[in-house]
Design a protein around this motif. Sequence first.
Motif, mmCIF file in Angstrom:
data_model
loop_
_atom_site.group_PDB
_atom_site.id
_atom_site.type_symbol
_atom_site.label_atom_id
_atom_site.label_comp_id
_atom_site.label_asym_id
_atom_site.label_seq_id
_atom_site.Cartn_x
_atom_site.Cartn_y
_atom_site.Cartn_z
ATOM 1 N N SER A 66 3.027 6.837 4.106
ATOM 2 C CA SER A 66 2.142 7.846 3.510
ATOM 3 C C SER A 66 2.560 9.276 3.831
ATOM 4 O O SER A 66 2.495 10.149 2.981
ATOM 5 N N LYS A 92 0.843 -1.193 0.000
ATOM 6 C CA LYS A 92 0.000 0.000 0.000
ATOM 7 C C LYS A 92 0.879 1.244 0.000
ATOM 8 O O LYS A 92 1.654 1.455 -0.911
ATOM 9 N N ASP A 93 0.771 2.079 1.017
ATOM 10 C CA ASP A 93 1.569 3.310 1.093
ATOM 11 C C ASP A 93 2.886 3.129 1.837
ATOM 12 O O ASP A 93 3.581 4.100 2.104
#
Length: 154
Positions: free
Chosen positions: A132, A105-106
């Motif tokens: 993120s 994901k991030d």
Amino acid sequence: MKKLRILTPVIAIVFALMACAQKPTFPSLNNQNGITTVYISKAMLAMAGKSNILNGVPVKDIDKLESVEVITAENQSVSQKIQDAMSEYTRNNPDLEILLQVNEKDNNVKIYGKPIAGSSNFSVMIIHVSESNENVLVVMKGVISPSTMENLNI
């Protein structure tokens, strides 16, 4: 007088080498608001190595490192500066290899190494963690062997 003519260039070379040895890997990130930089010299690493314990963990071979730099940013706007500096560094250092890459994901982690020719050792190892809104670089310089990494619990 003849000795002075010979000694002057030698002294200049020594000072130039000393200045290069202490040059930060990412000078553009120094003194930036929102970015924290920490530089640990060989002398400090040697002292930590002599204590044999760092944060309650036994440490071996830490004094074999020349330096360690830790660079962090904890918000998106300055985090991009670290990302850009790392991209530029990898472009300018084509012999830097990706040793490990994890993307989820991030969250991204990459470990880079600059190999020493004819050896399983590295002269530079960079750990880059990108989340993120946070970016962290850990730069280790010296003769970094697989056993050194194991002893540093990395």
